[in-house]
Design an enzyme around this catalytic site. Structure first.
Site, PDB file in Angstrom:
ATOM      1  N   CYS A   1      21.020  -7.320-111.166  1.00 30.40           N
ATOM      2  CA  CYS A   1      19.862  -8.073-110.437  1.00 30.40           C
ATOM      3  C   CYS A   1      18.845  -7.694-111.280  1.00 30.40           C
ATOM      4  CB  CYS A   1      19.661  -7.595-108.867  1.00 30.40           C
ATOM      5  SG  CYS A   1      20.916  -8.242-107.703  1.00 30.40           S
TER       6      CYS A   1
ATOM      7  N   ALA B   1      15.963  -9.140-113.635  1.00 24.45           N
ATOM      8  CA  ALA B   1      14.632  -9.771-113.586  1.00 24.45           C
ATOM      9  C   ALA B   1      13.494  -9.254-112.927  1.00 24.45           C
ATOM     10  CB  ALA B   1      14.985 -11.636-113.356  1.00 24.45           C
ATOM     11  N   PRO B   2      12.647  -9.302-113.460  1.00 24.14           N
ATOM     12  CA  PRO B   2      12.386  -9.081-114.500  1.00 24.14           C
ATOM     13  C   PRO B   2      12.281  -8.633-115.866  1.00 24.14           C
ATOM     14  CG  PRO B   2      10.656  -8.280-113.203  1.00 24.14           C
ATOM     15  CD  PRO B   2      11.364  -8.324-113.107  1.00 24.14           C
TER      16      PRO B   2
ATOM     17  N   GLY C   1      12.679  -4.899-116.233  1.00 24.47           N
ATOM     18  CA  GLY C   1      11.974  -2.944-116.207  1.00 24.47           C
ATOM     19  C   GLY C   1      12.583  -2.604-117.255  1.00 24.47           C
ATOM     20  N   LYS C   2      14.369  -2.630-116.144  1.00 28.30           N
ATOM     21  CA  LYS C   2      14.867  -1.924-116.681  1.00 28.30           C
ATOM     22  C   LYS C   2      15.952  -2.538-117.649  1.00 28.30           C
ATOM     23  CE  LYS C   2      14.710   0.326-111.750  1.00 28.30           C
ATOM     24  NZ  LYS C   2      13.964  -1.332-111.339  1.00 28.30           N
TER      25      LYS C   2
ATOM     26  N   ASP D   1      21.298 -12.372-113.105  1.00 29.92           N
ATOM     27  CA  ASP D   1      19.505 -12.522-112.059  1.00 29.92           C
ATOM     28  C   ASP D   1      20.315 -14.604-111.703  1.00 29.92           C
ATOM     29  OD1 ASP D   1      17.325 -11.364-110.599  1.00 29.92           O
ATOM     30  OD2 ASP D   1      16.900 -13.030-110.581  1.00 29.92           O
TER      31      ASP D   1
ATOM     32  N   ASP E   1      24.657 -15.857-109.604  1.00 30.60           N
ATOM     33  CA  ASP E   1      24.483 -15.387-108.216  1.00 30.60           C
ATOM     34  C   ASP E   1      25.452 -14.486-108.546  1.00 30.60           C
ATOM     35  OD1 ASP E   1      25.332 -14.058-105.943  1.00 30.60           O
ATOM     36  OD2 ASP E   1      24.826 -15.440-104.801  1.00 30.60           O
TER      37      ASP E   1
ATOM     38  N   ASP F   1      20.208  -2.985-109.091  1.00 30.37           N
ATOM     39  CA  ASP F   1      19.057  -3.008-108.367  1.00 30.37           C
ATOM     40  C   ASP F   1      18.523  -3.746-107.713  1.00 30.37           C
ATOM     41  OD1 ASP F   1      16.395  -2.200-108.291  1.00 30.37           O
ATOM     42  OD2 ASP F   1      15.220  -3.190-110.144  1.00 30.37           O
TER      43      ASP F   1
ATOM     44  N   CYS G   1      13.383  -0.473-104.313  1.00 34.34           N
ATOM     45  CA  CYS G   1      11.989   0.061-104.245  1.00 34.34           C
ATOM     46  C   CYS G   1      12.129   0.628-102.637  1.00 34.34           C
ATOM     47  CB  CYS G   1      11.591   0.045-105.174  1.00 34.34           C
ATOM     48  SG  CYS G   1      11.257  -2.068-104.557  1.00 34.34           S
TER      49      CYS G   1
HETATM   50  C1  LIG Z   1      14.445  -5.965-107.355  1.00 39.06           C
HETATM   51  S1  LIG Z   1      14.048  -6.791-107.755  1.00 39.06           S
HETATM   52  C2  LIG Z   1      14.829  -6.263-109.902  1.00 39.06           C
HETATM   53  C3  LIG Z   1      14.456  -5.723-110.897  1.00 39.06           C
HETATM   54  C4  LIG Z   1      14.531  -5.586-112.118  1.00 39.06           C
HETATM   55  N1  LIG Z   1      16.123  -4.667-112.165  1.00 39.06           N
HETATM   56  C5  LIG Z   1      13.600  -4.809-112.926  1.00 39.06           C
HETATM   57  O1  LIG Z   1      13.334  -3.249-113.404  1.00 39.06           O
HETATM   58  O2  LIG Z   1      12.570  -5.052-113.527  1.00 39.06           O
HETATM   59  C6  LIG Z   1      15.662  -7.907-106.957  1.00 39.06           C
HETATM   60  C7  LIG Z   1      16.256  -9.174-108.146  1.00 39.06           C
HETATM   61  O3  LIG Z   1      17.450  -9.514-107.465  1.00 39.06           O
HETATM   62  C8  LIG Z   1      17.907 -10.443-108.291  1.00 39.06           C
HETATM   63  N2  LIG Z   1      18.684 -11.196-106.819  1.00 39.06           N
HETATM   64  C9  LIG Z   1      19.187 -11.384-106.110  1.00 39.06           C
HETATM   65  N3  LIG Z   1      19.400 -11.609-105.318  1.00 39.06           N
HETATM   66  C10 LIG Z   1      20.830 -11.458-105.966  1.00 39.06           C
HETATM   67  C11 LIG Z   1      21.891 -11.408-106.336  1.00 39.06           C
HETATM   68  N4  LIG Z   1      22.684 -11.830-105.486  1.00 39.06           N
HETATM   69  N5  LIG Z   1      22.897 -11.618-107.772  1.00 39.06           N
HETATM   70  C12 LIG Z   1      22.106 -11.975-109.389  1.00 39.06           C
HETATM   71  N6  LIG Z   1      20.790 -11.273-108.811  1.00 39.06           N
HETATM   72  C13 LIG Z   1      20.429 -11.569-107.806  1.00 39.06           C
HETATM   73  C14 LIG Z   1      16.086 -11.487-107.895  1.00 39.06           C
HETATM   74  O4  LIG Z   1      16.362 -12.310-107.938  1.00 39.06           O
HETATM   75  C15 LIG Z   1      15.220 -10.026-108.239  1.00 39.06           C
HETATM   76  O5  LIG Z   1      14.859 -10.180-109.431  1.00 39.06           O
END
Ligand SMILES: C[S@@+](CC[C@H](N)C(=O)[O-])C[C@H]1O[C@@H](n2cnc3c(N)ncnc32)[C@H](O)[C@@H]1O
Length: 423
Positions: A248, A250-251, A253-254, A271, A300, A319, A372
């Site tokens: 997961c 986007a955007p 950071g990690k 993502d 997904d 994440d 978070c």
């Molecule tokens: C907490 S944010 C991630 C932040 C990111 N890791 C960073 O450090 O910038 C959660 C992300 O999970 C994505 N997401 C949610 N459900 C998902 C899924 N089933 N498969 C892939 N991505 C998913 C969302 O679109 C969102 O961008």
């Protein structure tokens, strides 16, 4: 100046209708011609009201015999925020609010706004004392949230709420592929910025500034990221050529922070949102981290058949999507938009992600689960359930809660990290 209050009234209107602050500001730019000139003040008023909104709403309720329209209520919330939490001159605040009221509503409402704000100024101490006797107004969170944190953190719940009402620290992550932290600190000092070096690549600036003002931001020397979010590489325990999936991402950071470790890992960033995925590409480019083995794919993550090539990973970073209950001082709109009923849905999504990704991990591999959020349904209870179901998993950082729960403090947002290793 006067227009700042009027614009913030509308931004708050959008948020109270269900938009997040970013969407609300974009709408205000489009529909109300909110421009750079007003942006700083409008953001300050909006964030201020969202941060202290339960106290401010309580005051409005006590001050008004007849409850005002939503627009005038928003205006009163903004004016009270300014009177209580800014150094603006009180006479100017009140006279601007009176004029703004006439623009928003009818000229007759001017007297009402004037009377309410003057009564507050005259009897401020008494009204504030009343607000201190109301739990929501004292902690500036909805009652269901207060009850949950009290129950889940009986020893530190007050600390948690005190931190949650502060302004978030402005934290940078130095890209050590471009310059050493010491060098970057020198650049900041030359730019007259006051800083605290928190740890590793994390540096906190005492005064937030726009990214354009940060030395070397455009050429990728630095990013903005909270110190808790910067702990991911510590838990990931990377090694050269490791096959890693950031499920997961986007955007990014990690993702970018992992790449900045410079260990030539084979990283796949997923993502489900194409729009947010573009931000990973932009960040990777700005930070000059492009690597031939980096994959960035919209998928997904739960639907592994749609994206997995069948070769297991050494490391999985999950994440997970969560309530964001640990980052409300950074995003105070979360306190208004989140419903208690959302938790159940998010917990189910996190569970499905954990269960579906686990088979993709090599024996001895590590899955790092991050949120978070600090709600235990999404953190320790989620991981306990996972460990019960997967007998080939053990949590490595389970010695004490402190090892996985990052308590919010002046330098850290509230976070949770669990490292699960496969037998
Ligand atoms: C907490 S944010 C991630 C932040 C990111 N890791 C960073 O450090 O910038 C959660 C992300 O999970 C994505 N997401 C949610 N459900 C998902 C899924 N089933 N498969 C892939 N991505 C998913 C969302 O679109 C969102 O961008």
């Amino acid at each position: 100046m006067e227009d700042n209050q009027r614009l913030a009234v509308w931004v708050l209107w959008y948020v109270f209708q269900g938009k997040n602050v970013d969407q609300a500001l974009l709408l205000a730019e489009k529909e109300l011609k909110l421009s750079q000139v007003n942006l700083g003040a409008v953001k300050d008023y909006t964030y201020g009201v969202l941060r202290y909104g339960w106290q401010l709403k309580y005051l409005v309720k006590k001050l008004c015999k007849k409850y005002p329209t939503q627009l005038i209520e928003n205006l009163l919330l903004i004016a009270l925020y300014q009177l209580l939490y800014t150094h603006d001159d009180s006479f100017t605040i009140v006279s601007q609010a009176v004029n703004t009221a006439a623009k928003l509503d009818h000229i007759a409402v001017k007297g009402f706004v004037n009377a309410v704000l003057r009564t507050f100024l005259r009897e401020k101490d008494g009204f504030l004392q009343l607000a201190r006797n109301n739990e929501e107004a004292l902690y500036n969170h909805p009652q269901w949230w207060i009850n949950k944190i009290k129950k889940q953190y009986p020893l530190i719940w007050k600390e948690i709420f005190n931190e949650a009402q502060c302004r978030a620290p402005f934290t940078l992550r130095v890209n050590t592929q471009q310059c050493r932290v010491e060098e970057y600190l020198k650049k900041l000092s030359e730019a007259n910025c006051d800083v605290v070096w928190v740890n590793k690549e994390a540096v906190v600036l005492s005064t937030p500034c726009s990214v354009e003002k940060l030395p070397g931001f455009d050429v990728g020397m630095v990013s903005i990221q909270d110190a808790s979010a910067q702990l991911a590489p510590d838990y990931m325990d990377l090694f050269s050529e490791a096959r890693v999936v950031d499920a997961c991402a986007a955007p990014g950071g990690k993702t970018c922070h992992l790449l900045e470790q410079g260990q030539s890992i084979q990283l796949l960033a997923l993502d489900k949102s194409e729009e947010r995925l573009q931000r990973i590409r932009d960040n990777v480019k700005r930070l000059r981290l492009t690597s031939p083995t980096l994959g960035i794919t919209v998928a997904d993550a739960r639907d592994v058949n749609s994206w997995w090539d069948g070769v297991q990973f050494d490391r999985i970073l999950l994440d997970a999507p969560c309530t964001g209950s640990g980052v409300v001082r950074r995003h105070p709109d979360i306190k208004w938009l989140r419903r208690e009923s959302d938790i159940h849905q998010l917990v189910a999504e996190q569970e499905a992600l954990l269960n579906n990704l686990w088979p993709l991990l090599k024996p001895q591999g590590k899955l790092v689960y991050v949120t978070c959020s600090i709600f235990k349904e999404e953190t320790s209870e989620q991981i306990q359930k996972f460990l019960k179901k997967h007998t080939d998993a053990k949590q490595l950082n389970s010695g004490s809660e402190q090892e996985s729960f990052i308590k919010p403090d002046s330098f850290h947002d509230g976070f949770y990290y669990a490292v699960c290793q496969k037998n």
